[in-house]
Design an enzyme around this catalytic site. Structure first.
Site, PDB file in Angstrom:
ATOM      1  N   LYS A  20      -4.353   4.225   5.668  1.00  0.00           N
ATOM      2  CA  LYS A  20      -3.288   4.953   5.167  1.00  0.00           C
ATOM      3  C   LYS A  20      -2.498   4.282   4.140  1.00  0.00           C
ATOM      4  O   LYS A  20      -2.068   3.135   4.125  1.00  0.00           O
ATOM      5  CB  LYS A  20      -2.194   5.410   6.230  1.00  0.00           C
ATOM      6  CG  LYS A  20      -1.016   6.280   5.824  1.00  0.00           C
ATOM      7  CD  LYS A  20      -0.385   6.813   6.900  1.00  0.00           C
ATOM      8  CE  LYS A  20       0.994   7.721   6.605  1.00  0.00           C
ATOM      9  NZ  LYS A  20       0.440   8.608   5.750  1.00  0.00           N
ATOM     10  N   HIS A  73      -0.147   4.546  12.554  1.00  0.00           N
ATOM     11  CA  HIS A  73      -1.300   5.167  11.908  1.00  0.00           C
ATOM     12  C   HIS A  73      -2.387   4.277  11.800  1.00  0.00           C
ATOM     13  O   HIS A  73      -2.314   2.805  11.858  1.00  0.00           O
ATOM     14  CB  HIS A  73      -1.085   5.533  10.461  1.00  0.00           C
ATOM     15  CG  HIS A  73      -0.010   7.014  10.637  1.00  0.00           C
ATOM     16  ND1 HIS A  73       1.170   7.008  10.680  1.00  0.00           N
ATOM     17  CD2 HIS A  73      -0.383   8.387  10.527  1.00  0.00           C
ATOM     18  CE1 HIS A  73       1.879   8.309  10.723  1.00  0.00           C
ATOM     19  NE2 HIS A  73       0.572   8.860  10.612  1.00  0.00           N
TER      20      HIS A  73
HETATM   21  N1  LIG Z   1       0.131  17.112   6.728  1.00  0.00           N
HETATM   22  C1  LIG Z   1      -0.382  16.679   7.573  1.00  0.00           C
HETATM   23  O1  LIG Z   1      -0.622  17.094   8.639  1.00  0.00           O
HETATM   24  C2  LIG Z   1      -1.404  15.401   7.125  1.00  0.00           C
HETATM   25  C3  LIG Z   1      -2.621  15.029   7.852  1.00  0.00           C
HETATM   26  C4  LIG Z   1      -3.074  13.880   7.404  1.00  0.00           C
HETATM   27  C5  LIG Z   1      -2.807  13.311   6.246  1.00  0.00           C
HETATM   28  N2  LIG Z   1      -1.875  13.893   5.715  1.00  0.00           N
HETATM   29  C6  LIG Z   1      -1.819  13.265   4.090  1.00  0.00           C
HETATM   30  O2  LIG Z   1      -2.790  13.605   3.270  1.00  0.00           O
HETATM   31  C7  LIG Z   1      -2.792  12.828   2.280  1.00  0.00           C
HETATM   32  C8  LIG Z   1      -4.475  12.469   2.203  1.00  0.00           C
HETATM   33  O3  LIG Z   1      -4.937  11.610   3.476  1.00  0.00           O
HETATM   34  P1  LIG Z   1      -6.381  11.124   3.791  1.00  0.00           P
HETATM   35  O4  LIG Z   1      -6.241  10.402   4.995  1.00  0.00           O
HETATM   36  O5  LIG Z   1      -7.328  12.544   3.463  1.00  0.00           O
HETATM   37  O6  LIG Z   1      -6.584  10.321   2.308  1.00  0.00           O
HETATM   38  P2  LIG Z   1      -7.967  10.066   1.717  1.00  0.00           P
HETATM   39  O7  LIG Z   1      -7.585   8.905   0.928  1.00  0.00           O
HETATM   40  O8  LIG Z   1      -9.058   9.837   2.642  1.00  0.00           O
HETATM   41  O9  LIG Z   1      -8.431  11.312   0.597  1.00  0.00           O
HETATM   42  C9  LIG Z   1      -7.725  11.539  -0.503  1.00  0.00           C
HETATM   43  C10 LIG Z   1      -8.650  12.349  -1.377  1.00  0.00           C
HETATM   44  O10 LIG Z   1      -7.779  12.686  -2.758  1.00  0.00           O
HETATM   45  C11 LIG Z   1      -8.634  12.356  -3.720  1.00  0.00           C
HETATM   46  N3  LIG Z   1      -7.532  12.295  -5.049  1.00  0.00           N
HETATM   47  C12 LIG Z   1      -7.064  11.240  -5.466  1.00  0.00           C
HETATM   48  N4  LIG Z   1      -6.452  11.688  -6.566  1.00  0.00           N
HETATM   49  C13 LIG Z   1      -6.512  13.146  -6.650  1.00  0.00           C
HETATM   50  C14 LIG Z   1      -6.370  13.969  -7.783  1.00  0.00           C
HETATM   51  N5  LIG Z   1      -5.734  13.891  -8.740  1.00  0.00           N
HETATM   52  N6  LIG Z   1      -7.034  15.335  -7.657  1.00  0.00           N
HETATM   53  C15 LIG Z   1      -7.848  15.489  -6.482  1.00  0.00           C
HETATM   54  N7  LIG Z   1      -8.220  14.579  -5.803  1.00  0.00           N
HETATM   55  C16 LIG Z   1      -7.639  13.374  -5.529  1.00  0.00           C
HETATM   56  C17 LIG Z   1      -9.375  10.906  -3.381  1.00  0.00           C
HETATM   57  O11 LIG Z   1     -10.381  10.643  -4.172  1.00  0.00           O
HETATM   58  C18 LIG Z   1      -9.457  11.236  -1.859  1.00  0.00           C
HETATM   59  O12 LIG Z   1     -10.979  11.713  -1.825  1.00  0.00           O
HETATM   60  C19 LIG Z   1      -1.927  11.577   2.423  1.00  0.00           C
HETATM   61  O13 LIG Z   1      -0.906  11.800   1.561  1.00  0.00           O
HETATM   62  C20 LIG Z   1      -1.931  11.999   3.981  1.00  0.00           C
HETATM   63  O14 LIG Z   1      -0.528  11.272   4.428  1.00  0.00           O
HETATM   64  C21 LIG Z   1      -1.158  14.712   5.846  1.00  0.00           C
HETATM   65  O1  LIG Z   2      -3.203  10.031   8.239  1.00  0.00           O
HETATM   66  C1  LIG Z   2      -2.419   9.974   7.482  1.00  0.00           C
HETATM   67  O2  LIG Z   2      -2.230   9.654   6.399  1.00  0.00           O
HETATM   68  C2  LIG Z   2      -1.225  11.001   7.934  1.00  0.00           C
HETATM   69  N1  LIG Z   2      -0.207  11.510   7.089  1.00  0.00           N
HETATM   70  C3  LIG Z   2       0.664  12.510   7.444  1.00  0.00           C
HETATM   71  C4  LIG Z   2       2.185  11.469   7.362  1.00  0.00           C
HETATM   72  O3  LIG Z   2       2.077  10.606   6.274  1.00  0.00           O
HETATM   73  O4  LIG Z   2       3.060  12.006   8.232  1.00  0.00           O
HETATM   74  C5  LIG Z   2       0.489  12.977   8.655  1.00  0.00           C
HETATM   75  C6  LIG Z   2      -0.080  12.260   9.755  1.00  0.00           C
HETATM   76  C7  LIG Z   2      -1.456  11.584   9.434  1.00  0.00           C
END
Ligand SMILES: NC(=O)c1ccc[n+]([C@@H]2O[C@H](COP(=O)([O-])OP(=O)(O)OC[C@H]3O[C@@H](n4cnc5c(N)ncnc54)[C@H](O)[C@@H]3O)[C@@H](O)[C@H]2O)c1
Ligand SMILES: O=C(O)C1=N[C@H](C(=O)O)CCC1
Length: 262
Positions: A151, A147
């Site tokens: 992250k 990643h």
């Molecule tokens: N399921 C998927 O397909 C997928 C894909 C990408 C990322 N993710 C996951 O999504 C999450 C976010 O990833 P990201 O890269 O966007 O992170 P990021 O750090 O860019 O964004 C997170 C946001 O959440 C905000 N935040 C923190 N605490 C909060 C709260 N209590 N209430 C509301 N907002 C709050 C932060 O200020 C920030 O703007 C991670 O857990 C990541 O692993 C999942």
């Molecule tokens: O960018 C991230 O953070 C991502 N989080 C998810 C994970 O932890 O599996 C999905 C992929 C991207």
């Protein structure tokens, strides 16, 4: 998405979608995707410090949560109390936190739907499915997730989910842990161990989200690999989920539960 048309909702009024973590990498991409969908309307955008309970009574049908592992469970409980369906991509969920949501939904009794999906990219959903299918046939199995370096968590939610699924199949098939005579000379050299499956985390500038699942037998190897090169890869899955979560009461874990994968 093939086999499960990601068709726009044809109801009269657009579904109003709130986004939690709206200022983040994923949250802002979701806001753009919702704004680009004619059948969806972008509602309140919340980020850190905003009150989820204040969403009640504002016409929000579904909330999408891409926040942080330490906040997401509380957000989901607050959404249930507010009578709002939830689509959750945030990582960090455990069997215990999922069980608490299941219980809350049952006690609430309004038929709300919650989807918690570790990965919304079709390639990742299929990779996890193929890995579970392959798991019973190989002596060795290890997971490598790769990643972007911003992250916050490791191993990735996708890798945890993949490893747990492989482990469950191996147990069912009567396979023990994989062969491994190594005695590490440095802590961490063999990665983390999730239910007996080794998981390795790479953080590298330039990457977005990638995973390799390696299976080994004497004289052969199967590699299953998924690559998300852009966050747009997650959007068809997120939009599909926002359109259908209300039709699926209770807790669903994994987007595969929403797809006709057979
Ligand atoms: N399921 C998927 O397909 C997928 C894909 C990408 C990322 N993710 C996951 O999504 C999450 C976010 O990833 P990201 O890269 O966007 O992170 P990021 O750090 O860019 O964004 C997170 C946001 O959440 C905000 N935040 C923190 N605490 C909060 C709260 N209590 N209430 C509301 N907002 C709050 C932060 O200020 C920030 O703007 C991670 O857990 C990541 O692993 C999942
Ligand atoms: O960018 C991230 O953070 C991502 N989080 C998810 C994970 O932890 O599996 C999905 C992929 C991207």
């Amino acid at each position: 998405m093939p086999n499960r048309p990601n068709r726009p909702n044809t109801g009269a009024a657009p579904l109003m979608i709130a986004v939690l973590g709206a200022a983040g990498r994923m949250g802002s991409t979701v806001c753009d995707a919702v704004q680009g969908a004619p059948d969806l309307a972008l509602g309140p955008r919340l980020d850190v410090g905003d009150d989820v309970a204040a969403l009640a009574g504002r016409g929000v049908s579904v909330a999408v949560d891409f926040t942080v592992p330490s906040a997401t469970e509380a957000n989901v409980h607050a959404l249930i109390d507010a009578g709002i369906h939830a689509v959750v991509g945030t990582t960090g969920w455990t069997e215990d936190s999922l069980a608490r949501v299941r219980t809350h939904l049952a006690e609430d009794g309004r038929g709300l739907g919650v989807l918690v999906a570790p990965n919304f990219a079709l390639s990742a959903v299929l990779a996890m499915r193929f890995a579970a299918q392959a798991a019973r046939y190989f002596e060795s199995a290890e997971v490598i997730e790769l990643h972007h370096p911003n992250k916050v968590d490791a191993p990735s939610g996708t890798a945890m989910h993949t490893a747990r699924a492989i482990a469950a199949v191996r147990t069912q098939a009567g396979l023990g842990t994989g062969p491994d005579a190594t005695e590490s000379t440095l802590d961490g050299a063999r990665g983390a161990v999730v239910d007996g499956v080794h998981v390795h985390a790479v953080r590298l500038r330039g990457l977005v989200a990638h995973e390799e699942i390696l299976f080994g037998n004497p004289g052969e190897q199967l590699t299953i690999r998924t690559d998300s090169f852009e966050r747009s890869s997650f959007m068809p899955g997120v939009l599909l989920a926002t359109r259908t979560v209300a039709e699926r009461p209770g807790l669903t874990v994994g987007l595969d539960g929403y797809l006709d994968l057979g």
